[in-house]
Design an enzyme around this catalytic site. Sequence first.
Site, PDB file in Angstrom:
ATOM      1  N   ALA A  38      27.189  47.101  45.514  1.00 44.75           N
ATOM      2  CA  ALA A  38      28.434  46.490  45.988  1.00 44.75           C
ATOM      3  C   ALA A  38      28.589  45.171  45.247  1.00 44.75           C
ATOM      4  CB  ALA A  38      28.345  46.253  47.495  1.00 44.75           C
ATOM      5  N   MET A  39      29.506  45.137  44.299  1.00 42.80           N
ATOM      6  CA  MET A  39      29.645  43.964  43.427  1.00 42.80           C
ATOM      7  C   MET A  39      30.873  43.150  43.825  1.00 42.80           C
ATOM      8  SD  MET A  39      28.612  45.629  39.728  1.00 42.80           S
ATOM      9  CE  MET A  39      28.576  44.052  38.863  1.00 42.80           C
TER      10      MET A  39
ATOM     11  N   GLY B  36      30.331  37.777  42.561  1.00 41.64           N
ATOM     12  CA  GLY B  36      29.510  36.576  42.713  1.00 41.64           C
ATOM     13  C   GLY B  36      28.170  36.747  42.019  1.00 41.64           C
ATOM     14  N   VAL B  37      27.397  35.655  42.019  1.00 45.94           N
ATOM     15  CA  VAL B  37      26.143  35.673  41.265  1.00 45.94           C
ATOM     16  C   VAL B  37      25.114  36.592  41.930  1.00 45.94           C
ATOM     17  CG1 VAL B  37      25.240  33.593  42.406  1.00 45.94           C
ATOM     18  CG2 VAL B  37      24.435  34.192  40.119  1.00 45.94           C
ATOM     19  N   ASP B  38      25.085  36.658  43.254  1.00 44.90           N
ATOM     20  CA  ASP B  38      24.051  37.439  43.928  1.00 44.90           C
ATOM     21  C   ASP B  38      24.167  38.936  43.634  1.00 44.90           C
ATOM     22  OD1 ASP B  38      22.953  35.136  45.088  1.00 44.90           O
ATOM     23  OD2 ASP B  38      24.356  35.222  46.778  1.00 44.90           O
ATOM     24  N   SER B  39      25.358  39.488  43.855  1.00 44.98           N
ATOM     25  CA  SER B  39      25.490  40.926  43.627  1.00 44.98           C
ATOM     26  C   SER B  39      25.442  41.250  42.139  1.00 44.98           C
ATOM     27  CB  SER B  39      26.780  41.455  44.260  1.00 44.98           C
ATOM     28  OG  SER B  39      27.903  40.754  43.790  1.00 44.98           O
TER      29      SER B  39
ATOM     30  N   CYS C  36      32.959  42.947  59.033  1.00 45.90           N
ATOM     31  CA  CYS C  36      33.174  43.543  57.706  1.00 45.90           C
ATOM     32  C   CYS C  36      31.965  44.390  57.307  1.00 45.90           C
ATOM     33  CB  CYS C  36      33.434  42.445  56.687  1.00 45.90           C
ATOM     34  SG  CYS C  36      33.664  43.052  55.007  1.00 45.90           S
TER      35      CYS C  36
ATOM     36  N   GLY D 220      23.733  42.310  47.447  1.00 42.68           N
ATOM     37  CA  GLY D 220      23.094  41.051  47.072  1.00 42.68           C
ATOM     38  C   GLY D 220      22.769  40.167  48.256  1.00 42.68           C
TER      39      GLY D 220
ATOM     40  N   CYS E  55      36.362  34.823  53.584  1.00 41.60           N
ATOM     41  CA  CYS E  55      37.028  35.111  52.315  1.00 41.60           C
ATOM     42  C   CYS E  55      38.548  35.167  52.434  1.00 41.60           C
ATOM     43  CB  CYS E  55      36.477  36.397  51.699  1.00 41.60           C
ATOM     44  SG  CYS E  55      36.901  37.908  52.598  1.00 41.60           S
TER      45      CYS E  55
END
Lengths: 388, 382
Positions: free
Chosen positions: A21-22, A25-28, A115, A139, A211
């Site tokens: 799941a992208m 952001g940097v984490d995913s 969510c 992420g 968000c």
Amino acid sequence: MTARNSLGIAKAPAETRVVVAMSGGVDSSVTAALLAEQGYDVVGLTMQLYDHAAATSKSKACCAGQDIYDARRVADRLGIAHYVLDYEGTFQRDVIDRFADSYMNGETPVPCVMCNQTVKFRDLLKAAQDLGADALATGHYIRRADGADGPELRRAADADRDQSYFLFATTRPQLDLLRFPLGDLTKPETRALAQRFALAVADKPDSQDICFVPNGNYAEVIAKLRPAAVAPGDIVHIDGRVLGQHNGIINFTVGQRRGLGIGGEAEPIYVVRIMPDTAQVIVGPKEALLQQAFTVQNLNWLGAGEGPSEGLPVTVKLRNTQPPIAAQVFAHDAPGKLRVVLASPEGAVTPGQACVMYDGDRVLGGGWIERPSHQQPLNLRRAMAATV
Amino acid sequence: MDRPLTYLDYNATAPLRPGVRTAVTEAMAQFGNPSSVHRAGRAARAIVEDARETLARAVGGATGQVVFTSGGTEANALALRGLAKAMGARTVLAASIEHTSVLAHVGATSTVRSNHNGIIGLSDLAKILDESPKPALIALMAANNETGVIQPVAEVVAMARQYGARVHCDAVQALGKVPFDIKALGVDSASFSAHKLGGLKGCGALVLAPGLEIAADVPGGGQERRRRAGTENTVGIAAFGAALRDLPELLADAHRIAALRDDLERQIAELHPGVRVYGAGAPRLPNTSCLGLAGLTSETQLIGLDLAGIAVSAGAACSSGKVAASHVLLAMGINPAEANCAIRVSLGWDTTADDIARFVKAWRALADRQRPAGALAAKASA
């Protein structure tokens, strides 16, 4: 018999399809990069959740549109397939509408959990399965381990980043398919990995707040969705005095001190209760906030057995930023509910927030803090003292 | 990601024709500005004029009435603004199944309904023509990009004449797939795009009927007979010309392609009784199939097929990449849930029977995953 790969699946990485799941952001992005580097068959999915142009005010940049672009560029860089899925309808129904309804019900909701419960781990997980995925990786900073009762959730190695509060509602069948490759990393380690993978998002700031409320003004969003929610009402002291008027209960949260527009009281006053039926905001001194027992509903249990044993000692988090505190849990007459008794009274028991239960690092599950259904009599000060 | 690609998305864009590569390489050597007086300019000019003559011949137009543009979208805009302005149109009408580059110029009350097969409704058109300020400019595509359904252009032209209206025809999808002749159809203008038939992206044309004039939309230099300013895209125009020189070959291939398309539809229909082919009851382009199975979303099909190395498309591709229901199917009265389950498969000159077999196999795997294992197989063998 094939050895288990790093995701605990008995297949070679190249034969294992992992949907990531992208979010852009940097984490995913690092999650996808790590799995691609290990040779998994990685497919990136990005969810389109709301109309970014409509959510942001005209003057602001189209931020989440940028997020989809970023996710796509990371996927290009990694050489993995990437798709955008349209979840605008379901996000509106299951997250934004419920968020608004919860506020109108006098609660303070946690939309990120809603969510995860619906759009992410119901719909996106289904989409991943439809694509033949063996696992769905995210992420999130949380750890998953295979234990005696099946998959378990544990707090992240980086306590500052731990996202277990937002993931307590994840069910066991969902956990069977979920993987969290960043659970053992710290955020600086993740950023360093992003640098090593030369990802353009390495220095991208962390996302803030909710968000779909880009500027933090959630009341404005709710007022747009539920114009009736801005009905004015009385601000009432727990001793029965009407101290003034407010411009809608959605502007208030239990525990709130600022923005009441009330002066002249001897002691600082706080919002202690929100009464949606009468549109009253009840205020009082700090000690009026203190509460030791409450009910949680829609319990998700991830500990041993079907539910907690009577009087089980646990630690609980009543909001994400709070350290866990000692408590005991007891059965409730109604199904899916539990009675939680804190070791000492707390001033942060906010209806609509999650109460997440732990045994050390292990996440035992949790539920939603229920708004007391009975009408509190005024004078409340004595009555509340009695319930403790 | 390195699997061999089965490309079945010709209506989005076609792979370069072999002759186009050569023409492009040669045109790149002629770097001159076609407006320049010197030899280099003349060489570039010759490339542009050769292609202009080729296009005019190919579509039954006059050489002097060809306006090269950046593509189909700009050609449509030039007609619906420039032609509308020059003729003093007081109404611009379009069919509800038109491409968005046409609909963007048309108000909701000037949109003509289509029937369940995706063909423009002639009685609705007559009604709107009756009620609208005159003169009107009518936009009607030669063939629909999503369903492939061929529109009754000649009939609409005949009706337009009775009302003193003019007709602009978006022939972007028709060119190279079925014969198209401006003069025979009697349209006042037609738009074309090079990359749909194996040319380069970034090049198209508007061809006007003899004697017609338009107001330029982009002012500046006097290029294209003052109808479209800007230095000509010589390489793109050369590629367009080269692709058009293959037109007889492309049209001769139509029977083979139609047979492949029909075979694909037959095999998919045999896999599940719920499969629907949209517009199948109407005359269609030989290469296009818009099909779907309720419950199997376009998104799932697109992604699943792509992961299996098969390229198709669905609905309108948003800039975000999300897949939205096709306005064309909705205009045909298909309910949104069903429209969300349709995909467009479009074949072309390089499509083989192997491609069809790979598509059917991959589609079957997807459909099987949605249902209890073996359910489809049992149906197929029954």
